[in-house]
Motif scaffolding. Structure first.
Motif, PDB file in Angstrom:
ATOM      1  N   LYS A   1     -23.214 109.005  37.651  1.00 46.15           N
ATOM      2  CA  LYS A   1     -22.502 108.262  38.699  1.00 46.15           C
ATOM      3  C   LYS A   1     -21.107 107.822  38.256  1.00 46.15           C
ATOM      4  CE  LYS A   1     -26.661 106.517  41.004  1.00 46.15           C
ATOM      5  NZ  LYS A   1     -27.376 105.311  41.508  1.00 46.15           N
ATOM      6  N   ALA A   2     -20.610 108.399  37.168  1.00 45.42           N
ATOM      7  CA  ALA A   2     -19.298 108.005  36.636  1.00 45.42           C
ATOM      8  C   ALA A   2     -18.211 108.975  37.083  1.00 45.42           C
ATOM      9  CB  ALA A   2     -19.339 107.962  35.108  1.00 45.42           C
ATOM     10  N   ILE A   3     -16.977 108.471  37.152  1.00 44.01           N
ATOM     11  CA  ILE A   3     -15.776 109.285  37.403  1.00 44.01           C
ATOM     12  C   ILE A   3     -14.868 109.139  36.183  1.00 44.01           C
ATOM     13  CG2 ILE A   3     -13.694 109.526  38.809  1.00 44.01           C
ATOM     14  CD1 ILE A   3     -15.318 108.609  41.208  1.00 44.01           C
ATOM     15  N   LEU A   4     -14.403 110.255  35.701  1.00 47.14           N
ATOM     16  CA  LEU A   4     -13.553 110.265  34.507  1.00 47.14           C
ATOM     17  C   LEU A   4     -12.164 110.780  34.849  1.00 47.14           C
ATOM     18  CD1 LEU A   4     -13.021 110.172  31.411  1.00 47.14           C
ATOM     19  CD2 LEU A   4     -13.985 112.479  31.300  1.00 47.14           C
ATOM     20  N   GLU A   5     -11.124 110.008  34.479  1.00 45.30           N
ATOM     21  CA  GLU A   5      -9.734 110.440  34.603  1.00 45.30           C
ATOM     22  C   GLU A   5      -9.195 110.758  33.209  1.00 45.30           C
ATOM     23  OE1 GLU A   5      -7.296 107.657  36.633  1.00 45.30           O
ATOM     24  OE2 GLU A   5      -8.475 107.694  38.482  1.00 45.30           O
TER      25      GLU A   5
ATOM     26  N   VAL B   1       5.844 111.317  28.256  1.00 41.78           N
ATOM     27  CA  VAL B   1       5.724 111.896  29.589  1.00 41.78           C
ATOM     28  C   VAL B   1       4.252 112.182  29.847  1.00 41.78           C
ATOM     29  CG1 VAL B   1       6.350 113.806  31.110  1.00 41.78           C
ATOM     30  CG2 VAL B   1       8.011 112.945  29.457  1.00 41.78           C
ATOM     31  N   ALA B   2       3.762 111.720  30.993  1.00 44.61           N
ATOM     32  CA  ALA B   2       2.354 111.921  31.334  1.00 44.61           C
ATOM     33  C   ALA B   2       2.239 112.866  32.530  1.00 44.61           C
ATOM     34  CB  ALA B   2       1.691 110.593  31.655  1.00 44.61           C
ATOM     35  N   MET B   3       1.234 113.720  32.495  1.00 46.31           N
ATOM     36  CA  MET B   3       0.920 114.558  33.644  1.00 46.31           C
ATOM     37  C   MET B   3       0.081 113.781  34.646  1.00 46.31           C
ATOM     38  SD  MET B   3      -0.199 118.281  32.113  1.00 46.31           S
ATOM     39  CE  MET B   3      -0.929 118.679  33.724  1.00 46.31           C
ATOM     40  N   GLU B   4      -0.055 114.353  35.818  1.00 49.80           N
ATOM     41  CA  GLU B   4      -1.051 113.830  36.742  1.00 49.80           C
ATOM     42  C   GLU B   4      -2.430 114.016  36.110  1.00 49.80           C
ATOM     43  OE1 GLU B   4      -0.956 112.375  39.842  1.00 49.80           O
ATOM     44  OE2 GLU B   4       1.183 112.129  39.433  1.00 49.80           O
ATOM     45  N   PRO B   5      -3.310 113.008  36.198  1.00 51.00           N
ATOM     46  CA  PRO B   5      -4.597 113.118  35.511  1.00 51.00           C
ATOM     47  C   PRO B   5      -5.513 114.169  36.147  1.00 51.00           C
ATOM     48  CG  PRO B   5      -4.554 111.159  36.877  1.00 51.00           C
ATOM     49  CD  PRO B   5      -3.166 111.720  36.916  1.00 51.00           C
ATOM     50  N   TYR B   6      -6.352 114.739  35.320  1.00 48.25           N
ATOM     51  CA  TYR B   6      -7.462 115.549  35.816  1.00 48.25           C
ATOM     52  C   TYR B   6      -8.642 114.604  36.037  1.00 48.25           C
ATOM     53  CZ  TYR B   6      -5.051 119.866  34.597  1.00 48.25           C
ATOM     54  OH  TYR B   6      -4.155 120.915  34.544  1.00 48.25           O
ATOM     55  N   ILE B   7      -9.326 114.758  37.134  1.00 49.44           N
ATOM     56  CA  ILE B   7     -10.422 113.840  37.478  1.00 49.44           C
ATOM     57  C   ILE B   7     -11.721 114.630  37.577  1.00 49.44           C
ATOM     58  CG2 ILE B   7     -11.279 112.142  39.143  1.00 49.44           C
ATOM     59  CD1 ILE B   7      -8.386 111.641  39.990  1.00 49.44           C
ATOM     60  N   PHE B   8     -12.757 114.100  36.916  1.00 50.28           N
ATOM     61  CA  PHE B   8     -14.082 114.721  36.910  1.00 50.28           C
ATOM     62  C   PHE B   8     -15.105 113.698  37.398  1.00 50.28           C
ATOM     63  CE2 PHE B   8     -11.429 116.319  33.469  1.00 50.28           C
ATOM     64  CZ  PHE B   8     -11.412 117.688  33.739  1.00 50.28           C
ATOM     65  N   GLN B   9     -16.257 114.173  37.869  1.00 53.05           N
ATOM     66  CA  GLN B   9     -17.287 113.269  38.364  1.00 53.05           C
ATOM     67  C   GLN B   9     -18.671 113.746  37.940  1.00 53.05           C
ATOM     68  OE1 GLN B   9     -16.433 113.830  42.596  1.00 53.05           O
ATOM     69  NE2 GLN B   9     -18.434 114.842  42.846  1.00 53.05           N
ATOM     70  N   GLY B  10     -19.573 112.770  37.874  1.00 47.45           N
ATOM     71  CA  GLY B  10     -20.968 113.087  37.566  1.00 47.45           C
ATOM     72  C   GLY B  10     -21.660 113.700  38.773  1.00 47.45           C
ATOM     73  N   GLU B  11     -22.870 114.168  38.524  1.00 51.79           N
ATOM     74  CA  GLU B  11     -23.603 114.917  39.553  1.00 51.79           C
ATOM     75  C   GLU B  11     -23.942 114.088  40.804  1.00 51.79           C
ATOM     76  OE1 GLU B  11     -26.182 118.197  37.131  1.00 51.79           O
ATOM     77  OE2 GLU B  11     -26.819 116.100  36.949  1.00 51.79           O
ATOM     78  N   LYS B  12     -24.084 112.779  40.657  1.00 51.73           N
ATOM     79  CA  LYS B  12     -24.518 111.955  41.790  1.00 51.73           C
ATOM     80  C   LYS B  12     -23.363 111.263  42.501  1.00 51.73           C
ATOM     81  CE  LYS B  12     -29.177 111.111  39.982  1.00 51.73           C
ATOM     82  NZ  LYS B  12     -30.193 110.088  39.638  1.00 51.73           N
ATOM     83  N   VAL B  13     -22.135 111.553  42.094  1.00 53.06           N
ATOM     84  CA  VAL B  13     -20.974 110.973  42.768  1.00 53.06           C
ATOM     85  C   VAL B  13     -20.677 111.793  44.009  1.00 53.06           C
ATOM     86  CG1 VAL B  13     -18.516 110.441  42.586  1.00 53.06           C
ATOM     87  CG2 VAL B  13     -19.999 110.091  40.601  1.00 53.06           C
ATOM     88  N   LYS B  14     -20.554 111.118  45.136  1.00 50.17           N
ATOM     89  CA  LYS B  14     -20.279 111.829  46.382  1.00 50.17           C
ATOM     90  C   LYS B  14     -18.782 111.816  46.650  1.00 50.17           C
ATOM     91  CE  LYS B  14     -24.820 110.870  48.380  1.00 50.17           C
ATOM     92  NZ  LYS B  14     -25.573 110.253  49.489  1.00 50.17           N
ATOM     93  N   ASP B  15     -18.086 112.648  45.908  1.00 50.83           N
ATOM     94  CA  ASP B  15     -16.623 112.776  46.062  1.00 50.83           C
ATOM     95  C   ASP B  15     -16.266 114.256  45.869  1.00 50.83           C
ATOM     96  OD1 ASP B  15     -13.954 111.946  46.420  1.00 50.83           O
ATOM     97  OD2 ASP B  15     -14.359 110.073  45.327  1.00 50.83           O
ATOM     98  N   ASN B  16     -14.979 114.559  45.815  1.00 48.41           N
ATOM     99  CA  ASN B  16     -14.572 115.972  45.773  1.00 48.41           C
ATOM    100  C   ASN B  16     -13.913 116.372  44.467  1.00 48.41           C
ATOM    101  OD1 ASN B  16     -15.433 116.629  48.427  1.00 48.41           O
ATOM    102  ND2 ASN B  16     -13.629 115.558  49.238  1.00 48.41           N
ATOM    103  N   TYR B  17     -14.210 115.660  43.397  1.00 47.48           N
ATOM    104  CA  TYR B  17     -13.655 116.019  42.098  1.00 47.48           C
ATOM    105  C   TYR B  17     -14.539 117.076  41.440  1.00 47.48           C
ATOM    106  CZ  TYR B  17     -11.227 111.651  43.010  1.00 47.48           C
ATOM    107  OH  TYR B  17     -10.497 110.651  43.595  1.00 47.48           O
ATOM    108  N   GLU B  18     -14.028 117.627  40.336  1.00 46.71           N
ATOM    109  CA  GLU B  18     -14.807 118.640  39.629  1.00 46.71           C
ATOM    110  C   GLU B  18     -16.030 117.998  38.979  1.00 46.71           C
ATOM    111  OE1 GLU B  18     -14.127 122.227  36.347  1.00 46.71           O
ATOM    112  OE2 GLU B  18     -12.434 121.055  37.106  1.00 46.71           O
ATOM    113  N   VAL B  19     -17.193 118.595  39.202  1.00 49.74           N
ATOM    114  CA  VAL B  19     -18.460 118.034  38.733  1.00 49.74           C
ATOM    115  C   VAL B  19     -18.742 118.517  37.312  1.00 49.74           C
ATOM    116  CG1 VAL B  19     -20.958 117.969  39.092  1.00 49.74           C
ATOM    117  CG2 VAL B  19     -19.392 117.875  41.058  1.00 49.74           C
TER     118      VAL B  19
END
Length: 548
Positions: A65-69, A81-99
């Protein structure tokens, strides 16, 4: 690119734990997630740093249920200089990030940064933040890579221009000529002909040649002719007899003043070439028709008949043209020794007005002072309306770095291949690479091709640059070979001037570093460090990281 062994060992992004129960636990188990970015140092190509970062998430690590940036950041002298973050999500997160599934995964993402000065001494790191139930947990920041290679930026961007050939000849071929005329169908040399002004002038020329230490009589040609009227057989015999009588006359003329060199005797049975020249130079009414007949027919008999058919014209020819073709020519072939380099330099200082266009152009290449070169090219351009001088003036300004003056000079030149190349160099110096490429393409010569290779290097097209520089022994050719993985040419190329020795040594030091030759690195850097800018560069250059 020099391989760095420790790049294959993975940096760690503090994200994982075995059977993690919370984001905080994930942070504690950071050593279980491996991060790598390939087998080479970071490299700047065409003004950008591009690489791939690979993250391996182990089984049972990612909280469902975690989201990682994850934010890639380059930290360098002067900022970060920082890039836009890559965002990942756990299997039970109901969002559209990479699982990231609970059984683990390996994910590769591109990392890209625009280069800014200072990034040659930098490091790439990943910063992570875990979000869960409205709370944020910052993960340990982990370094991924040190330094960014900027070796391609050593490319010489001044551009290359060639001087136009000055046309100066150390030995000038000259001739002196006199002639005698014969009566129709005769091979006898009349005494009046030996006293003619033409012969007097020829003898005076022979005297002058002998008295002038710069002149050398190489040979003398005696050529006897018959006019193209009459039968070919008759004219062959007549011209042969005239060559014999002319040779005797020449011996008589030079009896008291012998000439040096061989005397070559020949004859031409029917002088159609001389006939055409005299017709073209005349004001005969139908001369264009006669010239047309000569071009239409190659057979001598047909030519003669066609011309005789023009009865009115033929009378004029018989009176005004044909008598001048019954002749023998005496031609002295002379070699004139032109001014030596020392003499040219002396004349520049003492009697410059005696110098012709080619002499001024040659003198300009001999003087060392740039201001004096400019003055000589200006004088030649003004006095002789010389396009060569005007272009070489522009090329000299380019070499001096006087770009505005160079462009002004080019505006007065003919727009040929040299002009296009020079304009391309000016565009290159203005960093207008698209325009520079257009000029170089229009020039379409070897020098322009070398200049186009500079743009290839700046655009990261190293193989294309190598093709354009094939066979060259220049700094840029050696650099391009190095960028393509070949260190050998860096040790072989010849530095074009003393001014470039430090930069040449720097390039050789890089090649030695890639070869692991510590002693050669040290020796060449000692020479390179004579240049303050190169010494500053070497202190930060990732190429020498193992040698500091």
């Amino acid at each position: 690119m020099r391989k760095i062994n420790n790049l294959l060992s993975f940096a760690v992004l503090g994200i994982a734990a075995v059977a993690c129960g919370s984001p905080a636990e994930m942070a504690k188990q950071s050593e279980n997630v491996n991060v790598g970015y390939g087998d080479a140092v970071l490299e700047v190509v065409a003004g950008e740093i591009n690489t791939d970062v690979t993250v391996t998430y182990p089984e049972d690590y990612f909280h469902p249920k975690a989201i990682l940036e994850v934010t890639p950041v380059i930290v360098y002298e002067g900022g970060e200089v920082a890039m836009e973050p890559y965002i990942f999500q756990g299997e039970k997160v109901k969002d559209n990030y990479e699982v990231v599934p609970s059984n683990g995964a390996t994910i590769t993402k591109p990392v890209s940064f625009k280069y800014v000065p200072g990034m040659e001494k930098c490091y790439l790191e990943l910063r992570g933040v875990v979000r869960h139930k409205g709370k944020y947990t910052t993960l340990p920041t982990k370094k991924v890579a040190d330094g960014a290679n900027t070796t391609y930026m050593l490319v010489c961007q001044d551009g290359k221009v060639d001087l136009k050939a000055d046309g100066y000849q150390e030995i000038l071929k000259q001739t002196a000529e006199g002639q005698i005329l014969y009566q129709i169908n005769s091979s006898d040399v009349r005494n009046s002909e030996l006293r003619s002004q033409s012969i007097k002038d020829f003898q005076a020329a022979l005297d002058e040649i002998k008295a002038n230490e710069r002149k050398n009589l190489v040979s003398t040609d005696i050529i006897a002719y018959a006019s193209p009227d009459g039968t070919e057989k008759l004219n062959e015999k007549l011209s042969d007899n005239r060559s014999a009588s002319a040779e005797k006359a020449f011996g008589k003329m030079t009896k008291k003043n012998k000439v040096e060199g061989p005397v070559n005797v020949s004859n031409i049975a029917e002088d159609w070439e001389g006939f055409q020249e005299l017709i073209a130079a005349s004001d005969i009414k139908d001369k264009e028709l006669i010239i047309r007949v000569l071009s239409m027919y190659s057979d001598p008999a047909v030519r003669e008949q066609e011309i005789k058919n023009m009865s009115n014209v033929y009378k004029t020819l018989a009176k005004d043209i044909l008598p001048a073709l019954r002749r023998a020519r005496f031609i002295a072939n002379v070699e004139y020794t032109n001014y030596s380099n020392d003499e040219l330099l002396e004349l520049v200082e003492e009697n410059i007005d005696v110098l012709d266009e080619a002499s001024l152009l040659r003198a300009a290449t001999l003087v060392k002072d740039d201001a004096q070169k400019v003055d000589l090219y200006k004088k030649a351009a003004d006095k002789y309306d010389s396009n060569t001088a005007q272009y070489n003036l522009a090329a000299t300004y380019i070499r001096m770095g006087e770009n505005a003056k160079a462009k002004s000079a080019l505006n007065k030149c003919e727009k040929d291949a040299d002009w296009n190349n020079a304009m391309g160099v000016l565009a290159l110096r203005d960093a207008d690479y698209a325009q520079a490429n257009r000029y170089f393409a229009a020039a379409n010569n070897e020098t322009a091709k070398e200049n186009m290779a500079v743009i290839d290097v700046l655009n990261g097209n190293y193989k294309e640059a190598a093709a354009k520089l094939a066979g060259k022994k220049s700094f840029n050719a050696a650099l391009v070979a190095l960028l393509n993985g070949n260190t050998k040419p860096a040790a072989e190329f010849q530095c074009c001037c003393k001014k470039g020795e430090a930069k040449a040594a720097y390039l050789r030091a890089i090649a030695a570093a890639r070869q692991g030759n510590t002693e050669a690195v040290k020796t060449n850097l000692e020479t390179a460090n004579a240049c303050e800018k190169l010494a500053e560069r070497a202190a930060k250059d990732i190429e020498f990281a193992m040698y500091r």
